[in-house]
Design an enzyme around this catalytic site. Sequence first.
Site, short mmCIF file in Angstrom:
data_model
loop_
_atom_site.label_atom_id
_atom_site.label_comp_id
_atom_site.label_asym_id
_atom_site.label_seq_id
_atom_site.Cartn_x
_atom_site.Cartn_y
_atom_site.Cartn_z
N ARG A 26 60.14 9.41 25.08
CA ARG A 26 61.36 8.68 25.41
C ARG A 26 61.70 7.66 24.34
O ARG A 26 62.88 7.42 24.05
CB ARG A 26 61.21 8.04 26.80
CG ARG A 26 61.29 9.08 27.92
CD ARG A 26 60.61 8.63 29.19
NE ARG A 26 60.80 9.60 30.28
CZ ARG A 26 60.12 10.72 30.42
NH1 ARG A 26 59.19 11.03 29.54
NH2 ARG A 26 60.36 11.53 31.44
N ASP A 315 49.98 16.03 36.80
CA ASP A 315 49.26 16.46 35.60
C ASP A 315 47.75 16.47 35.79
O ASP A 315 47.02 17.10 35.02
CB ASP A 315 49.60 15.56 34.41
CG ASP A 315 50.98 15.85 33.84
OD1 ASP A 315 51.50 16.96 34.09
OD2 ASP A 315 51.54 14.98 33.16
N ARG A 346 49.14 26.83 36.43
CA ARG A 346 47.91 26.05 36.52
C ARG A 346 47.13 26.34 37.79
O ARG A 346 45.92 26.11 37.83
CB ARG A 346 48.21 24.56 36.38
CG ARG A 346 48.53 24.15 34.95
CD ARG A 346 48.82 22.69 34.79
NE ARG A 346 49.03 22.37 33.37
CZ ARG A 346 49.60 21.26 32.92
NH1 ARG A 346 50.02 20.35 33.79
NH2 ARG A 346 49.76 21.06 31.63
N ARG A 388 45.88 20.58 29.35
CA ARG A 388 45.24 19.92 30.49
C ARG A 388 44.18 20.82 31.12
O ARG A 388 43.15 20.34 31.60
CB ARG A 388 46.28 19.48 31.50
CG ARG A 388 47.33 18.56 30.87
CD ARG A 388 47.87 17.54 31.80
NE ARG A 388 49.02 16.85 31.22
CZ ARG A 388 48.94 15.80 30.41
NH1 ARG A 388 47.75 15.30 30.09
NH2 ARG A 388 50.03 15.23 29.91
#
Length: 428
Positions: A26, A315, A346, A388
């Site tokens: 951002r 996450d 995931r 991840r």
Amino acid sequence: MKVTVEPGRRVRGEATVPGDKSITHRAVLIGAICDGVSRACGYLPAQDCLASIRAVRQLGVTVEERGAEVVVHGLGLHGVAEPEDVIDCGGSGTTIRLLCGILAGQVGKAAFLTGNEALRRRPMRRILEPLQEMGAAVIGRNSDQLPPVAIRGAALRGLRYTLPVASAQVKSALLLAGLLASEPSEISEPARTRDHTERMLAAMGAPLRTENRTVLVQPAARLEPIDLHIPGDFSSAAFLLAAAWLVPGSELLLRNIGVNPTRTGLLEIARRMGAGFRVEEERLVCQEEVASLVAWSQPLRGTLVNGELVPLSIDELPLVAVLGTQAEGETVVRDAAELRVKESDRIAAIATELRKLGAAIDELPDGFAVRGPTALRGGTVNSHHDHRLAMALAVAGLVAQGPVTIEAAECVADSFPGFFALLEGLRC
């Protein structure tokens, strides 16, 4: 690249983690449309964030990388240039989605956005449809469902919209488009999601306010540049915290970690599981909560993760599966179908790979159920090119009975360069 994790040694010491990925994105993307020069100290030079830097450079924005600081020379809300070539967003969903919001209101300027194979499988209709309602000329592949995306900037009107799926990226894209619209917009979300965009825009003087789960944004004339000190990424810290929770005799201190409450659902999950931790030195830095985190090992118990806790820990949910393998009883995650459209599916991926190590895990349509405690065995697992997942499997390797080799482990550079070296340096 293959990485082998050896079991058996404690995790002890003190560390910091790289800067927050969401805030870095951002700082670069929103900094590009400020009037003047913004600086972000402690930015994350990971692959996903570098995709955002490359993208705004294609829009004519000067970005300097000065050691730990990134300097963005913003061109104003309507000042970015039409790119001369297709913008490659790599594997970064944040880059492509927030850029859609920015570029939709750049009247008369055309842009084409794509990414790697994984990004081209990620859903885009959830962003393109509301942008089309605002008058944007945006289309995607497969009836607007997938990238690549083509945009011709148009005059936008205001929007009153409730997101069908809780998503900070979709919310952020619509807020950025709302700044460029001719009328006010109201964006509501079904559950609270990370609010870094709202905090940063408020610091830049944007005319917006939040009421419950609705953000109201007015058309803006300009955004003021800011100087940021980016804290350590909680989602990166989570893997080290989990290592300390799991390996007997471990104790770890992590300093300067972002603890924005829209990001720290894992701490509530850990509390429910009986994990040892405390939060120290809480303070506010550049509109963001920052603290030190101390974690130590003690027995875990299973828990249920569902509802509004899911977007606050999205996450970290693959990591919850790993914690569940060593917890007494059953650990269940529900309401997390969004995990199926991340860098990998995931849910399927973590279930498949943990089973290779002997875990008792069942895949659910919107999550998973893990029964523990289970003695994990060594073996070879695959990251599915998901950063991840790779780090979660590394944590699992710490408590396995033999070495765990992770294939395609280079993907950790997407968010946490140096993860394996830091983890190894903390083991004793």
